[in-house]
Design an enzyme around this catalytic site. Structure first.
Site, PDB file in Angstrom:
ATOM      1  N   SER A  16       0.809  -1.229   0.000  1.00 10.60           N
ATOM      2  CA  SER A  16       0.000   0.000   0.000  1.00 10.60           C
ATOM      3  C   SER A  16       0.838   1.274   0.000  1.00 10.60           C
ATOM      4  CB  SER A  16      -0.980  -0.006   1.179  1.00 10.60           C
ATOM      5  OG  SER A  16      -0.346  -0.316   2.392  1.00 10.60           O
ATOM      6  N   ARG A  18       1.875   2.628  -2.758  1.00  9.22           N
ATOM      7  CA  ARG A  18       1.563   3.357  -4.005  1.00  9.22           C
ATOM      8  C   ARG A  18       0.380   2.664  -4.706  1.00  9.22           C
ATOM      9  NH1 ARG A  18       6.470   0.404  -6.702  1.00  9.22           N
ATOM     10  NH2 ARG A  18       5.345  -1.203  -7.859  1.00  9.22           N
ATOM     11  N   ASN A  98      -3.371  -6.995  -1.713  1.00  6.64           N
ATOM     12  CA  ASN A  98      -3.248  -6.181  -2.934  1.00  6.64           C
ATOM     13  C   ASN A  98      -1.905  -6.359  -3.634  1.00  6.64           C
ATOM     14  OD1 ASN A  98      -3.683  -3.501  -4.592  1.00  6.64           O
ATOM     15  ND2 ASN A  98      -1.768  -3.227  -3.460  1.00  6.64           N
ATOM     16  N   TYR A 161       0.039 -14.731 -15.012  1.00  7.75           N
ATOM     17  CA  TYR A 161      -0.799 -13.779 -14.266  1.00  7.75           C
ATOM     18  C   TYR A 161      -2.251 -14.279 -14.175  1.00  7.75           C
ATOM     19  CZ  TYR A 161      -2.479  -9.075 -12.930  1.00  7.75           C
ATOM     20  OH  TYR A 161      -3.035  -7.995 -12.283  1.00  7.75           O
ATOM     21  N   ILE A 194      -6.474  -0.406 -14.762  1.00  7.37           N
ATOM     22  CA  ILE A 194      -6.449   0.701 -13.804  1.00  7.37           C
ATOM     23  C   ILE A 194      -5.140   1.453 -14.017  1.00  7.37           C
ATOM     24  CG2 ILE A 194      -6.627   1.333 -11.360  1.00  7.37           C
ATOM     25  CD1 ILE A 194      -9.084  -0.304 -12.334  1.00  7.37           C
TER      26      ILE A 194
HETATM   27  P1  NAI Z   1       1.772  -1.406  -8.379  1.00 11.76           P
HETATM   28  O1  NAI Z   1       2.942  -2.021  -9.024  1.00 11.76           O
HETATM   29  O2  NAI Z   1       1.648   0.080  -8.336  1.00 11.76           O
HETATM   30  O3  NAI Z   1       1.633  -1.927  -6.867  1.00 11.76           O
HETATM   31  C1  NAI Z   1       1.943  -3.239  -6.501  1.00 11.76           C
HETATM   32  C2  NAI Z   1       2.369  -3.224  -5.057  1.00 11.76           C
HETATM   33  O4  NAI Z   1       2.734  -4.577  -4.676  1.00 11.76           O
HETATM   34  C3  NAI Z   1       3.607  -2.354  -4.819  1.00 11.76           C
HETATM   35  O5  NAI Z   1       3.431  -1.613  -3.638  1.00 11.76           O
HETATM   36  C4  NAI Z   1       4.728  -3.375  -4.663  1.00 11.76           C
HETATM   37  O6  NAI Z   1       5.798  -2.929  -3.858  1.00 11.76           O
HETATM   38  C5  NAI Z   1       3.972  -4.528  -3.992  1.00 11.76           C
HETATM   39  N1  NAI Z   1       4.703  -5.791  -4.096  1.00 11.76           N
HETATM   40  C6  NAI Z   1       5.173  -6.384  -5.226  1.00 11.76           C
HETATM   41  N2  NAI Z   1       5.853  -7.502  -4.910  1.00 11.76           N
HETATM   42  C7  NAI Z   1       5.792  -7.622  -3.547  1.00 11.76           C
HETATM   43  C8  NAI Z   1       6.316  -8.569  -2.626  1.00 11.76           C
HETATM   44  N3  NAI Z   1       7.020  -9.625  -3.020  1.00 11.76           N
HETATM   45  N4  NAI Z   1       6.069  -8.374  -1.301  1.00 11.76           N
HETATM   46  C9  NAI Z   1       5.343  -7.306  -0.890  1.00 11.76           C
HETATM   47  N5  NAI Z   1       4.824  -6.373  -1.715  1.00 11.76           N
HETATM   48  C10 NAI Z   1       5.060  -6.535  -3.031  1.00 11.76           C
HETATM   49  O7  NAI Z   1       0.516  -2.043  -9.094  1.00 11.76           O
HETATM   50  P2  NAI Z   1      -1.061  -1.795  -8.968  1.00 11.76           P
HETATM   51  O8  NAI Z   1      -1.552  -1.557 -10.323  1.00 11.76           O
HETATM   52  O9  NAI Z   1      -1.356  -0.824  -7.892  1.00 11.76           O
HETATM   53  O10 NAI Z   1      -1.545  -3.278  -8.547  1.00 11.76           O
HETATM   54  C11 NAI Z   1      -2.094  -3.606  -7.290  1.00 11.76           C
HETATM   55  C12 NAI Z   1      -2.853  -4.919  -7.419  1.00 11.76           C
HETATM   56  O11 NAI Z   1      -3.932  -4.764  -8.347  1.00 11.76           O
HETATM   57  C13 NAI Z   1      -1.998  -6.086  -7.939  1.00 11.76           C
HETATM   58  O12 NAI Z   1      -2.365  -7.274  -7.255  1.00 11.76           O
HETATM   59  C14 NAI Z   1      -2.430  -6.182  -9.401  1.00 11.76           C
HETATM   60  O13 NAI Z   1      -2.245  -7.471  -9.916  1.00 11.76           O
HETATM   61  C15 NAI Z   1      -3.894  -5.803  -9.310  1.00 11.76           C
HETATM   62  N6  NAI Z   1      -4.475  -5.349 -10.562  1.00 11.76           N
HETATM   63  C16 NAI Z   1      -3.985  -4.234 -11.200  1.00 11.76           C
HETATM   64  C17 NAI Z   1      -4.546  -3.826 -12.402  1.00 11.76           C
HETATM   65  C18 NAI Z   1      -4.082  -2.608 -13.149  1.00 11.76           C
HETATM   66  O14 NAI Z   1      -4.526  -2.417 -14.298  1.00 11.76           O
HETATM   67  N7  NAI Z   1      -3.222  -1.772 -12.583  1.00 11.76           N
HETATM   68  C19 NAI Z   1      -5.659  -4.583 -13.011  1.00 11.76           C
HETATM   69  C20 NAI Z   1      -6.072  -5.735 -12.255  1.00 11.76           C
HETATM   70  C21 NAI Z   1      -5.497  -6.087 -11.076  1.00 11.76           C
END
Ligand code: NAI
Length: 252
Positions: A16, A18, A98, A161, A194
């Site tokens: 959380s 970002r 998330n 994915y 998103i």
């Molecule tokens: P983002 O890349 O901005 O955020 C992902 C977060 O997960 C970051 O804070 C990152 O540090 C954290 N993270 C990654 N690997 C980690 C690990 N090993 N341990 C702890 N934290 C970890 O991406 P976004 O877009 O905010 O994605 C959030 C969620 O929403 C994800 O699960 C993604 O699959 C899902 N999602 C996103 C979509 C989009 O279009 N952006 C669409 C559908 C689902």
């Protein structure tokens, strides 16, 4: 905007610092929750800096915020996270899974590392967090897992994915059955596209093409997902469990 009241509730949102997770935690902060901001402490310290900045923003909204670092791929790290939360705030009312990554490649080009890293983070990570939270999640609590529309209708290049997110949906449905006797609900959200750093910069013509296919005519905003999470975490959603809510602007 619906005014929820999460005063007295403790909420953990993984990843959380970002993006979508950041917006979800901000929604809870505005609704009076005690916010547990979790981040992945990467070697460059970028996430820690983002996490500290975001925590300051939420404190500016008068929220109580505690920061925790853990790699969700590691069962030991997640066990340590839940112990630290128990010591700091006594328990959890809402868990939002998330944290996630994306590594799209066609099956021919997808390496074993591409496959495993997405499964480790997006599916095993959710398993570890759900399992390790069970002792500190209070009766009547909520679990909301951020899946994806790709878990229902996966796209080209998303074998890893799509499989991981489909797994999250299945795991959520099982949790709903297993936790119902404690009054805990478990639901998943399936966002469409998103606008976050995860999807990166998309060329204007490609973006316009997607937007034409989305009935509501635009990419989603992190707040669109946050609004759905707050509803599924609220008292008012207490008779809804084991469900998947698409947040896609009508697109699939
Ligand atoms: P983002 O890349 O901005 O955020 C992902 C977060 O997960 C970051 O804070 C990152 O540090 C954290 N993270 C990654 N690997 C980690 C690990 N090993 N341990 C702890 N934290 C970890 O991406 P976004 O877009 O905010 O994605 C959030 C969620 O929403 C994800 O699960 C993604 O699959 C899902 N999602 C996103 C979509 C989009 O279009 N952006 C669409 C559908 C689902």
């Amino acid at each position: 905007m619906i005014q929820y009241n999460f005063a007295g509730k403790v909420v953990l949102v993984t990843g959380s610092s970002r993006g979508i997770g950041g917006a979800i935690l901000e929604g809870f902060a505005k609704a009076g929750a005690t916010c547990l901001l979790h981040y992945f402490d990467d070697p460059k310290g970028e996430n820690r800096r983002d996490a500290e900045q975001h925590a300051e923003k939420l404190r500016g909204l008068k929220a109580t915020v505690h920061l925790f670092a853990a790699d969700v791929r590691s069962p030991e790290a997640v066990e340590g996270l839940m112990k630290a939360i128990h010591q700091k705030v006594g328990g959890l009312d809402v868990l939002v899974n998330n944290a996630g990554i994306l590594r799209d490649r066609t099956m021919r080009k997808m390496t074993l590392d591409d496959w495993r890293s997405v499964m480790d983070t997006n599916l095993d990570g959710v398993f570890h967090c759900c399992k390790q939270s069970l002792d500190i999640l209070r009766d009547g609590g909520r679990i909301v897992n951020i899946a994806s529309i790709a878990g229902i209708h996966p796209f080209h290049g998303q074998a890893n994915y799509g499989a991981a997110k489909a797994g999250v949906i299945a795991l959520t449905k099982v949790l709903a059955k297993e936790l119902a006797r404690r009054g805990i609900t478990a639901n998943a959200i399936a966002p469409g596209i998103i606008q976050t750093t995860m999807i990166g910069d998309i060329k204007p013509d490609v973006r316009a093409d997607y937007e034409r296919q989305i009935p509501l005519g635009r990419f989603g905003r992190p707040e669109d997902v946050a609004n759905a999470v707050l509803f599924l975490s609220s008292e008012e959603s207490g008779y809804i469990t084991g469900q998947v809510l698409p947040v896609t602007g009508g697109w699939y």
